[in-house]
Design a protein around this motif. Structure first.
Motif, PDB file in Angstrom:
ATOM      1  N   THR A 502       0.862  -1.189   0.000  1.00 48.98           N
ATOM      2  CA  THR A 502       0.000   0.000   0.000  1.00 48.98           C
ATOM      3  C   THR A 502       0.898   1.238   0.000  1.00 48.98           C
ATOM      4  N   PRO A 503       0.747   2.098  -1.010  1.00 45.03           N
ATOM      5  CA  PRO A 503       1.609   3.275  -1.088  1.00 45.03           C
ATOM      6  C   PRO A 503       1.380   4.224   0.084  1.00 45.03           C
ATOM      7  N   GLU A 504       2.331   5.123   0.264  1.00 46.52           N
ATOM      8  CA  GLU A 504       2.284   6.079   1.376  1.00 46.52           C
ATOM      9  C   GLU A 504       0.940   6.771   1.467  1.00 46.52           C
ATOM     10  N   GLY A 505       0.472   6.924   2.728  1.00 46.95           N
ATOM     11  CA  GLY A 505      -0.756   7.689   2.956  1.00 46.95           C
ATOM     12  C   GLY A 505      -2.029   6.882   2.761  1.00 46.95           C
ATOM     13  N   GLY A 506      -1.909   5.639   2.321  1.00 52.71           N
ATOM     14  CA  GLY A 506      -3.113   4.824   2.104  1.00 52.71           C
ATOM     15  C   GLY A 506      -3.653   4.274   3.415  1.00 52.71           C
ATOM     16  N   SER A 507      -4.662   3.402   3.300  1.00 53.68           N
ATOM     17  CA  SER A 507      -5.200   2.860   4.548  1.00 53.68           C
ATOM     18  C   SER A 507      -5.270   1.335   4.518  1.00 53.68           C
ATOM     19  N   VAL A 508      -5.087   0.750   5.718  1.00 54.00           N
ATOM     20  CA  VAL A 508      -5.167  -0.701   5.879  1.00 54.00           C
ATOM     21  C   VAL A 508      -6.108  -0.974   7.049  1.00 54.00           C
ATOM     22  N   THR A 509      -7.069  -1.896   6.836  1.00 49.79           N
ATOM     23  CA  THR A 509      -7.997  -2.227   7.921  1.00 49.79           C
ATOM     24  C   THR A 509      -7.934  -3.712   8.211  1.00 49.79           C
ATOM     25  N   VAL A 510      -7.737  -4.064   9.487  1.00 50.14           N
ATOM     26  CA  VAL A 510      -7.815  -5.477   9.842  1.00 50.14           C
ATOM     27  C   VAL A 510      -8.972  -5.644  10.817  1.00 50.14           C
ATOM     28  N   ALA A 511      -9.688  -6.792  10.674  1.00 50.55           N
ATOM     29  CA  ALA A 511     -10.861  -6.994  11.513  1.00 50.55           C
ATOM     30  C   ALA A 511     -11.012  -8.464  11.856  1.00 50.55           C
ATOM     31  N   PHE A 521     -11.194 -13.631   9.820  1.00 52.36           N
ATOM     32  CA  PHE A 521     -10.156 -12.587   9.887  1.00 52.36           C
ATOM     33  C   PHE A 521     -10.095 -11.903   8.522  1.00 52.36           C
ATOM     34  N   THR A 522     -10.222 -10.556   8.538  1.00 56.53           N
ATOM     35  CA  THR A 522     -10.217  -9.819   7.276  1.00 56.53           C
ATOM     36  C   THR A 522      -9.081  -8.805   7.275  1.00 56.53           C
ATOM     37  N   CYS A 523      -8.369  -8.738   6.141  1.00 60.29           N
ATOM     38  CA  CYS A 523      -7.295  -7.760   6.005  1.00 60.29           C
ATOM     39  C   CYS A 523      -7.519  -7.020   4.685  1.00 60.29           C
ATOM     40  N   ARG A 524      -7.885  -5.735   4.795  1.00 57.76           N
ATOM     41  CA  ARG A 524      -8.251  -4.974   3.604  1.00 57.76           C
ATOM     42  C   ARG A 524      -7.268  -3.814   3.433  1.00 57.76           C
ATOM     43  N   ASP A 525      -6.827  -3.593   2.191  1.00 56.64           N
ATOM     44  CA  ASP A 525      -5.938  -2.436   1.967  1.00 56.64           C
ATOM     45  C   ASP A 525      -6.391  -1.668   0.745  1.00 56.64           C
ATOM     46  N   GLU A 526      -5.895  -0.407   0.672  1.00 57.38           N
ATOM     47  CA  GLU A 526      -6.195   0.409  -0.508  1.00 57.38           C
ATOM     48  C   GLU A 526      -4.914   0.558  -1.304  1.00 57.38           C
ATOM     49  N   GLY A 527      -4.250  -0.595  -1.504  1.00 60.40           N
ATOM     50  CA  GLY A 527      -2.937  -0.571  -2.133  1.00 60.40           C
ATOM     51  C   GLY A 527      -2.974  -0.757  -3.637  1.00 60.40           C
ATOM     52  N   ILE A 528      -1.919  -1.381  -4.151  1.00 59.16           N
ATOM     53  CA  ILE A 528      -1.740  -1.455  -5.610  1.00 59.16           C
ATOM     54  C   ILE A 528      -2.673  -2.476  -6.265  1.00 59.16           C
ATOM     55  N   HIS A 582      -6.454  -0.471  -7.012  1.00 58.40           N
ATOM     56  CA  HIS A 582      -7.368   0.045  -5.990  1.00 58.40           C
ATOM     57  C   HIS A 582      -7.294  -0.660  -4.650  1.00 58.40           C
ATOM     58  N   GLY A 583      -6.726  -1.847  -4.591  1.00 58.85           N
ATOM     59  CA  GLY A 583      -6.602  -2.499  -3.287  1.00 58.85           C
ATOM     60  C   GLY A 583      -7.090  -3.929  -3.277  1.00 58.85           C
ATOM     61  N   SER A 584      -6.848  -4.581  -2.130  1.00 60.95           N
ATOM     62  CA  SER A 584      -7.167  -6.007  -2.014  1.00 60.95           C
ATOM     63  C   SER A 584      -7.809  -6.292  -0.659  1.00 60.95           C
ATOM     64  N   THR A 585      -8.634  -7.368  -0.660  1.00 57.23           N
ATOM     65  CA  THR A 585      -9.196  -7.847   0.609  1.00 57.23           C
ATOM     66  C   THR A 585      -8.950  -9.346   0.712  1.00 57.23           C
ATOM     67  N   PHE A 586      -8.312  -9.750   1.815  1.00 56.39           N
ATOM     68  CA  PHE A 586      -8.109 -11.174   2.097  1.00 56.39           C
ATOM     69  C   PHE A 586      -9.023 -11.522   3.259  1.00 56.39           C
ATOM     70  N   ARG A 587      -9.867 -12.582   3.048  1.00 55.75           N
ATOM     71  CA  ARG A 587     -10.785 -12.957   4.129  1.00 55.75           C
ATOM     72  C   ARG A 587     -10.558 -14.434   4.450  1.00 55.75           C
ATOM     73  N   VAL A 588     -10.208 -14.695   5.717  1.00 56.05           N
ATOM     74  CA  VAL A 588      -9.902 -16.081   6.114  1.00 56.05           C
ATOM     75  C   VAL A 588     -10.937 -16.569   7.126  1.00 56.05           C
ATOM     76  N   HIS A 589     -11.567 -17.714   6.787  1.00 60.39           N
ATOM     77  CA  HIS A 589     -12.502 -18.352   7.729  1.00 60.39           C
ATOM     78  C   HIS A 589     -11.764 -19.456   8.472  1.00 60.39           C
ATOM     79  N   LEU A 590     -11.866 -19.444   9.810  1.00 59.37           N
ATOM     80  CA  LEU A 590     -11.218 -20.491  10.611  1.00 59.37           C
ATOM     81  C   LEU A 590     -12.263 -21.100  11.550  1.00 59.37           C
ATOM     82  N   PRO A 591     -12.102 -22.381  11.855  1.00 58.24           N
ATOM     83  CA  PRO A 591     -13.065 -22.965  12.800  1.00 58.24           C
ATOM     84  C   PRO A 591     -12.947 -22.317  14.181  1.00 58.24           C
ATOM     85  N   ALA A 592     -14.085 -22.026  14.790  1.00 60.99           N
ATOM     86  CA  ALA A 592     -14.058 -21.411  16.113  1.00 60.99           C
ATOM     87  C   ALA A 592     -13.824 -22.491  17.159  1.00 60.99           C
ATOM     88  N   ALA A 593     -13.253 -22.075  18.281  1.00 62.99           N
ATOM     89  CA  ALA A 593     -12.998 -23.063  19.347  1.00 62.99           C
ATOM     90  C   ALA A 593     -14.290 -23.254  20.129  1.00 62.99           C
TER      91      ALA A 593
END
Ligand code: ADP
Length: 593
Positions: A502-511, A521-528, A582-593
């Motif tokens: 993600t270039p300078e000044g952009g935003s990254v959101t993890v949730a 678990f979601t990791c979203r960026d406004e990168g390349i 414009h950016g990427s979103t990675f979404r990972v589903h994991l079994p809950a304990a």
């Protein structure tokens, strides 16, 4: 009239399956009533069970309703004929010759009074023409009753009746043959339907087993086998036989079968081999003799040899056998069998493709295992000397009297060595998380705690790039089921990529969220961002995008490969959305304990 029709049930009109044949017989019967002037005429055919069945009745509706469909044993007719006068094709038994205790009621006795004359017709007189085929086999009868003039027929009328008997004889043979043919078509088609259904399976073993009964019954065969030819130098191919006993073909017979099948497939023909069938040039005399001697050895009288293939390729053959005394193979059966040859040919091709693919998968898996072992070994072997290099560099750097250039060189060497350490660690981790013999031992892992630690590590680089790093985590622990170190690496790799790309000044959101019982678990960026082609290849070892903006960042192409394997071995799933520029979103589903 044929008197001996004991209580045969009246079963409506339809007797012969072929309408044309039925009409022909009806016309002949009507000729006897209308032209030869008899009150009733009936034509019967001999059925397989040895009974004469009335199939056409003309002249009287009452007689028709009683006679049509009724059955008389052929033997009884023979008894009557023995006492008969010979009138050419006709046989006449005057009523006075009947045994007084013949007892049984006749199927139909006309309600007439004999006229007062020496040649008067008596209601119990029997006039019948047994109808024989060219081989002298009884195939039916033409019987008549109630002459219009009330007298036993004179010379002229007998000549006319003989003519009708001749016609009836031919018509009955044709009718029975057509009926038999229609029956063959019906049976062969039924067999084909079953074989087709069976060919939906991929195992030839099953296809052969499921088709067997239909083929034997539909083709009136005693035995069958399917022979699939070997490819290359793989031996004699494979035989799927109908009998529990194996069909053992010698290499010579296999060779004959193969060359005959190839030629038969090219000309789209089946081959009949039987001692009484003239050689049709499908086999040379020596081959024919070899096959016939093989058939004698297995007590088989004849065989129908059907090539199996798909497109131009002949892949095997189907053999149907008949025992001594069975009927000869007919054109109808040959045509239907050839169709089945196409169905089975395609099935062999499918089975082979499946087998080949399966083999390929096995080979690829072996290759993958080998690759994993290679990577692990090399990484291990590099790790120790590299640690020693790093140790010595540290020692040298701590010396006081170093020139500035030397110090610069040592620092560069150390940076390089550290990068090598990182690659080696990634390789070791990759082989660890790809090792099926080393599965996850799952424990509850608080993912929000994991995330805190990862954020601590990347926060500095995010700040340096003035990124807006947002973390959206619910209050309290969020428990996933898995290995703490591996889940840490999973989050760290995805978040550090987001920061890196993600270039300078952009935003990254993890949730982190809990959705339908899964920890997400979601990791979203406004990168390349990435192109769809790149996204499709993500997770392949050493894959790096060809996008210059991505290549400008240091990397090995191992991070996402590690992530993918960790997700897999945790029984989770990952989806990636990306939009180039414009950016990427990675979404990972994991079994809950
Ligand atoms: P590395 O980052 O070390 O090259 P990875 O396996 O982590 O290796 O990533 C593989 C490739 O995927 C990267 O080289 C990059 O081209 C692309 N990539 C990964 N994450 C992102 C992202 N968040 N945004 C854009 N491209 C990405």
């Amino acid at each position: 009239m044929p008197r001996d029709t004991p209580a045969g049930p009246v079963r409506g009109r339809v007797r012969l399956s072929d309408a044309g044949s039925r009409d022909a017989l009806q016309l002949i019967a009507e000729g006897v009533t209308d032209v030869a002037h008899f009150g009733v005429a009936a034509i019967s055919v001999v059925r397989e069970d040895g009974k004469l069945e009335v199939v056409a009745v003309a002249g009287s509706d009452v007689a028709r309703s009683q006679l049509e469909g009724s059955r008389t044993p052929v033997d009884r007719l023979a008894g009557e004929i023995a006492k008969a006068d010979d009138w050419g094709l006709l046989r006449f038994v005057p009523h006075e010759r009947l045994e007084p205790d013949a007892g049984d009621e006749w199927g139909w006795v006309p309600d007439i009074e004999p006229i007062d004359a020496p040649d008067a017709w008596h209601p119990l007189d029997l006039l019948i023409a047994p109808l024989y085929d060219d081989n002298g086999v009884l195939r039916g009868t033409l019987a008549m009753d109630v002459p219009a003039d009330g007298r036993r027929p004179g010379e002229e009328q007998r000549a006319l009746l003989n003519m009708y008997a001749e016609q009836a004889g031919r018509a009955v043979v044709v009718a029975l043959e057509r009926e038999a043919l229609a029956e063959q078509v019906r049976m062969a088609q039924a067999a084909r339907r079953i074989v087709r259904r069976a060919t939906a399976q991929l195992s030839l073993e099953r296809i052969a087993a499921d088709s067997r009964d239909a083929l034997l019954e539909g083709f009136r065969a005693a035995g069958m086998w399917i022979h699939t030819f070997a490819r290359g130098a793989e031996g004699l191919g494979h035989i799927y036989s109908s009998n529990p006993t194996e069909v053992a073909l010698t290499p010579d017979l296999v060779k004959i079968a193969e060359s005959t099948a190839q030629a038969a497939w090219r000309s789209q023909q089946v081959v009949i081999v039987a001692s009484n069938v003239e050689d049709d040039e499908s086999l040379d005399p020596a081959e024919r003799a070899a096959v016939l001697s093989f058939l004698r050895g297995i007590d088989v009288e004849s065989l129908l040899f059907i090539p199996l293939g798909a497109g131009p390729e002949c892949l095997g053959n189907l053999v149907l056998t008949r025992l001594p005394g069975a009927p000869e193979w007919t054109e109808t059966e040959a045509a239907a069998a050839l169709d089945i040859g196409h169905d089975l040919g395609r099935a062999i091709l499918n089975a082979r493709t499946f087998e080949r693919e399966h083999q390929l998968v096995v080979e690829l898996q072996e290759l993958d295992t080998y690759k994993g072992q290679l990577i692990a070994t090399v990484a291990h072997e590099l790790k120790n000397p590299l640690s020693s290099v790093l140790g010595h560099l540290e020692m040298l750097e701590s010396a006081r009297d170093l020139a500035g250039t030397t110090r610069g060189s040592l620092a560069a060497m150390e940076r390089g060595a550290q990068r090598m350490v990182k690659v080696i660690d990634d390789l070791l981790l990759l082989s660890k998380v790809g090792d099926p013999d080393n599965p996850v031992i799952p424990t509850p892992v608080d993912l929000s705690h994991v995330l805190d630690e990862v954020i601590d590590l990347v926060e500095l680089s995010a700040q340096q790039k003035r990124l807006d790093l947002k973390v959206e985590v619910p209050d309290g622990p969020v428990l996933a089921l898995g290995d703490a170190d591996e889940l840490d690496r999973l989050c760290a790799n995805l978040i550090s990529n987001a920061v890196k790309y993600t270039p300078e000044g952009g935003s990254v959101t993890v949730a982190i969220d809990v959705v339908d019982g899964d920890v997400v678990f979601t990791c979203r960026d406004e990168g390349i961002g990435m192109s769809a082609e790149d996204v499709a290849r993500l997770g392949t070892e050493f894959f790096r995008s060809s996008n210059p903006l991505a290549l400008a960042q240091p990397g090995t192409g191992l991070g996402l490969a590690i992530v993918r394997r960790i997700v897999e071995r945790h029984g989770g799933s990952m989806d990636i959305e990306s939009d180039l520029g414009h950016g990427s979103t990675f979404r990972v589903h994991l079994p809950a304990a």
